[in-house]
Design a protein around this motif. Structure first.
Motif, PDB file in Angstrom:
ATOM      1  N   SER A  45     -22.463 -29.123  13.670  1.00 13.55           N
ATOM      2  CA  SER A  45     -22.579 -29.982  14.843  1.00 13.55           C
ATOM      3  C   SER A  45     -21.239 -30.624  15.112  1.00 13.55           C
ATOM      4  CB  SER A  45     -23.635 -31.060  14.616  1.00 13.55           C
ATOM      5  OG  SER A  45     -24.899 -30.475  14.409  1.00 13.55           O
ATOM      6  N   GLY A  46     -20.937 -30.808  16.363  1.00 15.70           N
ATOM      7  CA  GLY A  46     -19.690 -31.457  16.734  1.00 15.70           C
ATOM      8  C   GLY A  46     -19.902 -32.383  17.917  1.00 15.70           C
ATOM      9  N   GLU A  47     -18.890 -33.185  18.194  1.00 13.80           N
ATOM     10  CA  GLU A  47     -18.935 -34.074  19.355  1.00 13.80           C
ATOM     11  C   GLU A  47     -17.519 -34.232  19.885  1.00 13.80           C
ATOM     12  OE1 GLU A  47     -20.138 -38.659  20.432  1.00 13.80           O
ATOM     13  OE2 GLU A  47     -21.310 -37.585  18.935  1.00 13.80           O
ATOM     14  N   TRP A  48     -17.379 -34.158  21.198  1.00 12.09           N
ATOM     15  CA  TRP A  48     -16.054 -34.288  21.801  1.00 12.09           C
ATOM     16  C   TRP A  48     -16.222 -34.903  23.188  1.00 12.09           C
ATOM     17  CZ3 TRP A  48     -11.487 -34.010  19.592  1.00 12.09           C
ATOM     18  CH2 TRP A  48     -10.330 -33.910  20.378  1.00 12.09           C
ATOM     19  N   ASN A  49     -15.426 -35.898  23.470  1.00 14.46           N
ATOM     20  CA  ASN A  49     -15.490 -36.597  24.766  1.00 14.46           C
ATOM     21  C   ASN A  49     -16.911 -37.068  25.093  1.00 14.46           C
ATOM     22  OD1 ASN A  49     -12.776 -36.216  25.113  1.00 14.46           O
ATOM     23  ND2 ASN A  49     -12.969 -34.474  26.504  1.00 14.46           N
ATOM     24  N   GLY A  50     -17.614 -37.523  24.050  1.00 14.45           N
ATOM     25  CA  GLY A  50     -18.962 -38.047  24.257  1.00 14.45           C
ATOM     26  C   GLY A  50     -20.039 -37.001  24.395  1.00 14.45           C
ATOM     27  N   LYS A  51     -19.694 -35.712  24.260  1.00 19.27           N
ATOM     28  CA  LYS A  51     -20.690 -34.643  24.366  1.00 19.27           C
ATOM     29  C   LYS A  51     -20.963 -34.063  22.988  1.00 19.27           C
ATOM     30  CE  LYS A  51     -20.400 -32.875  29.091  1.00 19.27           C
ATOM     31  NZ  LYS A  51     -20.268 -31.650  29.910  1.00 19.27           N
ATOM     32  N   ALA A  52     -22.237 -34.082  22.597  1.00 14.95           N
ATOM     33  CA  ALA A  52     -22.642 -33.494  21.314  1.00 14.95           C
ATOM     34  C   ALA A  52     -23.036 -32.038  21.541  1.00 14.95           C
ATOM     35  CB  ALA A  52     -23.809 -34.278  20.727  1.00 14.95           C
ATOM     36  N   PHE A  53     -22.750 -31.194  20.564  1.00 22.72           N
ATOM     37  CA  PHE A  53     -23.070 -29.776  20.686  1.00 22.72           C
ATOM     38  C   PHE A  53     -23.259 -29.176  19.303  1.00 22.72           C
ATOM     39  CE2 PHE A  53     -18.479 -30.454  20.814  1.00 22.72           C
ATOM     40  CZ  PHE A  53     -18.023 -29.654  19.772  1.00 22.72           C
ATOM     41  N   SER A  54     -23.930 -28.025  19.262  1.00 27.43           N
ATOM     42  CA  SER A  54     -23.984 -27.214  18.054  1.00 27.43           C
ATOM     43  C   SER A  54     -22.918 -26.137  18.182  1.00 27.43           C
ATOM     44  CB  SER A  54     -25.362 -26.557  17.897  1.00 27.43           C
ATOM     45  OG  SER A  54     -26.363 -27.537  17.722  1.00 27.43           O
ATOM     46  N   ILE A  55     -22.337 -25.755  17.048  1.00 28.23           N
ATOM     47  CA  ILE A  55     -21.299 -24.727  17.078  1.00 28.23           C
ATOM     48  C   ILE A  55     -21.605 -23.687  16.011  1.00 28.23           C
ATOM     49  CG2 ILE A  55     -19.758 -26.044  15.551  1.00 28.23           C
ATOM     50  CD1 ILE A  55     -17.421 -24.854  17.332  1.00 28.23           C
ATOM     51  N   VAL A  56     -21.373 -22.432  16.345  1.00 23.25           N
ATOM     52  CA  VAL A  56     -21.694 -21.337  15.433  1.00 23.25           C
ATOM     53  C   VAL A  56     -20.479 -20.438  15.285  1.00 23.25           C
ATOM     54  CG1 VAL A  56     -22.728 -20.064  17.357  1.00 23.25           C
ATOM     55  CG2 VAL A  56     -23.233 -19.349  15.050  1.00 23.25           C
ATOM     56  N   ILE A 145      -3.255 -22.186  20.493  1.00 23.48           N
ATOM     57  CA  ILE A 145      -3.676 -23.076  19.406  1.00 23.48           C
ATOM     58  C   ILE A 145      -3.098 -22.574  18.079  1.00 23.48           C
ATOM     59  CG2 ILE A 145      -5.839 -23.705  20.550  1.00 23.48           C
ATOM     60  CD1 ILE A 145      -7.294 -21.837  18.574  1.00 23.48           C
ATOM     61  N   SER A 146      -3.117 -23.453  17.119  1.00 24.58           N
ATOM     62  CA  SER A 146      -2.810 -23.071  15.742  1.00 24.58           C
ATOM     63  C   SER A 146      -3.851 -23.704  14.842  1.00 24.58           C
ATOM     64  CB  SER A 146      -1.407 -23.539  15.331  1.00 24.58           C
ATOM     65  OG  SER A 146      -1.221 -23.371  13.936  1.00 24.58           O
ATOM     66  N   GLY A 147      -4.764 -22.891  14.318  1.00 21.78           N
ATOM     67  CA  GLY A 147      -5.798 -23.410  13.432  1.00 21.78           C
ATOM     68  C   GLY A 147      -5.221 -24.005  12.169  1.00 21.78           C
ATOM     69  N   SER A 148      -4.194 -23.362  11.617  1.00 21.97           N
ATOM     70  CA  SER A 148      -3.633 -23.834  10.345  1.00 21.97           C
ATOM     71  C   SER A 148      -2.885 -25.153  10.508  1.00 21.97           C
ATOM     72  CB  SER A 148      -2.711 -22.768   9.749  1.00 21.97           C
ATOM     73  OG  SER A 148      -1.672 -22.453  10.653  1.00 21.97           O
ATOM     74  N   HIS A 149      -2.284 -25.384  11.695  1.00 23.43           N
ATOM     75  CA  HIS A 149      -1.528 -26.615  11.912  1.00 23.43           C
ATOM     76  C   HIS A 149      -2.285 -27.636  12.766  1.00 23.43           C
ATOM     77  CE1 HIS A 149       1.646 -23.731  10.813  1.00 23.43           C
ATOM     78  NE2 HIS A 149       2.278 -24.774  10.331  1.00 23.43           N
ATOM     79  N   GLY A 150      -3.439 -27.232  13.312  1.00 18.57           N
ATOM     80  CA  GLY A 150      -4.229 -28.156  14.122  1.00 18.57           C
ATOM     81  C   GLY A 150      -3.677 -28.386  15.520  1.00 18.57           C
ATOM     82  N   LEU A 151      -2.831 -27.489  15.991  1.00 21.74           N
ATOM     83  CA  LEU A 151      -2.221 -27.659  17.310  1.00 21.74           C
ATOM     84  C   LEU A 151      -3.140 -27.111  18.397  1.00 21.74           C
ATOM     85  CD1 LEU A 151       1.398 -26.427  16.445  1.00 21.74           C
ATOM     86  CD2 LEU A 151       0.563 -28.790  16.521  1.00 21.74           C
ATOM     87  N   GLY A 152      -3.251 -27.827  19.507  1.00 22.29           N
ATOM     88  CA  GLY A 152      -3.986 -27.341  20.663  1.00 22.29           C
ATOM     89  C   GLY A 152      -5.497 -27.425  20.558  1.00 22.29           C
ATOM     90  N   ILE A 153      -6.027 -27.942  19.461  1.00 21.66           N
ATOM     91  CA  ILE A 153      -7.483 -27.985  19.277  1.00 21.66           C
ATOM     92  C   ILE A 153      -8.127 -28.918  20.311  1.00 21.66           C
ATOM     93  CG2 ILE A 153      -9.360 -28.372  17.654  1.00 21.66           C
ATOM     94  CD1 ILE A 153      -7.453 -26.101  16.877  1.00 21.66           C
ATOM     95  N   GLY A 154      -7.450 -30.030  20.598  1.00 23.04           N
ATOM     96  CA  GLY A 154      -7.982 -30.961  21.592  1.00 23.04           C
ATOM     97  C   GLY A 154      -8.075 -30.322  22.970  1.00 23.04           C
ATOM     98  N   ASP A 155      -7.028 -29.576  23.361  1.00 18.43           N
ATOM     99  CA  ASP A 155      -7.056 -28.887  24.658  1.00 18.43           C
ATOM    100  C   ASP A 155      -8.191 -27.870  24.709  1.00 18.43           C
ATOM    101  OD1 ASP A 155      -4.840 -30.326  25.452  1.00 18.43           O
ATOM    102  OD2 ASP A 155      -3.409 -28.770  24.864  1.00 18.43           O
TER     103      ASP A 155
END
Length: 440
Positions: A45-56, A145-155
């Motif tokens: 489960s995750g939440e971003w900008n006030g929106k909750a969601f399930s992620i698979v 994005i870069s998963g290993s460095h955490g770049l661009g995840i917010g975008d």
């Protein structure tokens, strides 16, 4: 209210799991750490900008893979796409655009679902030129994005949650108790639905996995209205099963989210296995009222000690759910079936129970007087006051001088004292520690 679903898809080794772990990481960090809770890391489960969601997170799609495992992985991803509201399509900047990426893109176009294209492994700005070739996939602007460095995840999450639909409201009144039946295949969920209804409303078969989707069945008993949500049996991942069962767990998680009360079915004939703990953990982490239902009790060889021994075995295996009552029955013969709904009613009431603040503070004050918090490096925890801030599940905030001084063992002590005073049978309790502000 069912959460919308985001699925991460792509060919193998593009970094899907890394992104998945980053998205759910903050949420998992606040889930209580109790012994015996096991988590399946494919679902979160995750939440971003006030929106909750399930992620698979899905297995990598090998388009040309012909062996049974690769076929099942592809089917697994296709079923995830079918369940998803938004799809994150991940590709690899270092590997560049591949034939397999083109094939996955064709699959996604056929789904007609909103797609966000994420180009992973863009670890620095010098690699931005590697992103442009992915425009040819036809999904608009790729997000570097870069998963290993955490770049661009917010975008990436900004774009994904923008495309999510609003959570779907259930068309049931507040006084209707929604009951989800979960458990591994062939524990008798459909048989129990039929036994409670008194008619053959759900197809029953002794072949594991007959029920494919969550099915809503409303009924009324003794003036109380219910909705039974039957789900497909949850299989342990890692083995190749009939492909249509691969994502039954996703549907079960949706059913759990919508439920007030979750019946966790255990096969009395076979006993408890590790997968039962996975399944129970989903209900616990979702904060749902829960009941262990030991089915097929009619075929169990037993004496005057068998039931007590089985109850103790459940308590030993499910240390994180000692609050959940246990019912023994047979859906087939309807033995002890009449005892189940009164328990459902009771735990539903406990799940929605709200305690007045002054009563809660009296209990906690007595608990502290009996057993003061231990000091840590010369500092001692001071509890200022306690209040319940939510129900379903009951959620309690403890305001203190320093949250770092609240040891998990002392928090568990407080929970036990609160349960001793107010019961809360059948429901988890969420306890959060907050620093008392100057205004409080």
């Amino acid at each position: 209210m069912a959460r919308p679903v985001i699925a991460i898809v792509g060919r193998p080794n593009v970094g899907k799991s890394t992104i998945f772990n980053r998205v759910i990481g903050d949420r998992l960090a606040i889930v209580e750490d109790k012994p015996g809770v096991t988590r399946d890391r494919l679902y979160g489960s995750g939440e971003w900008n006030g929106k909750a969601f399930s992620i698979v997170d899905t297995g990598g799609i090998e388009i040309d893979g012909e062996d049974e495992i690769m076929k099942s992985v592809r089917m697994q991803a296709e079923l995830a796409i079918e369940e998803a509201d938004v799809i994150i399509f991940m590709v690899d900047a270092k590997a560049g655009l591949t034939h397999a990426d083109d094939e996955v893109a064709r699959m996604l176009f056929r789904s007609r679902k909103p797609v966000v294209l994420a180009v992973n492994k863009v670890d620095n700005f010098n690699r931005m030129d590697d992103v442009y070739e992915f425009y040819s996939l036809g999904f608009g602007d790729p997000i570097a994005i870069s998963g290993s460095h955490g770049l661009g995840i917010g975008d990436l999450l900004d774009t994904a949650v923008e495309k999510l639909p609003e959570p779907k409201q259930d068309d049931y009144d507040d006084d209707v108790i929604k009951v989800a039946l979960i458990g591994r295949p062939n524990v008798g969920k459909s048989s129990l639905v039929n036994a409670l209804l008194g008619e053959e409303r759900v197809i029953v078969s002794n072949m594991a996995g007959t029920t494919r989707d969550a099915i809503d069945t409303p009924f009324e008993r003794d003036g109380q209205r219910y909705v039974l949500i039957d789900t497909a049996g949850m299989r342990k991942r890692g083995k190749v099963y009939e492909t249509t069962e691969k994502y039954s767990v996703m549907r079960a998680l949706k059913a759990i989210e919508r439920a007030d009360v979750v019946l966790i079915l255990i096969n009395g004939e076979e006993g408890i296995i590790e997968q039962d703990k996975h399944i129970a953990g989903f209900a616990h982490e979702a904060g749902k009222a829960s009941i262990f239902v030991v089915n097929k009790w009619d075929v169990v060889e037993r004496d005057d000690k068998t039931m007590q021994q089985f109850m103790q075995s459940i308590r030993d295996h499910f240390l994180f759910m000692t609050y959940a009552p246990i019912a023994f029955l047979s859906a087939k013969t309807k033995q002890r079936l009449h005892k189940l709904l009164p328990i459902v009613n009771h735990v539903s009431e406990q799940h929605a129970l709200r305690i007045q603040t002054h009563l809660l503070n009296d209990v906690v004050a007595d608990a502290v007087a009996m057993n003061p918090p231990p000091s840590d490096k010369g500092k001692r925890l001071r509890i200022n006051y306690v209040t319940q801030v939510a129900v379903k599940p009951p959620t309690i905030v403890v305001f203190v001088n320093d949250p770092e001084l609240m040891h998990f063992s002392y928090q568990r002590y407080l929970e036990n004292k609160i349960r001793g005073a107010f019961n809360f049978e059948g429901t988890p309790i969420r306890i959060y520690t907050r620093k008392k502000s100057e205004e409080d």
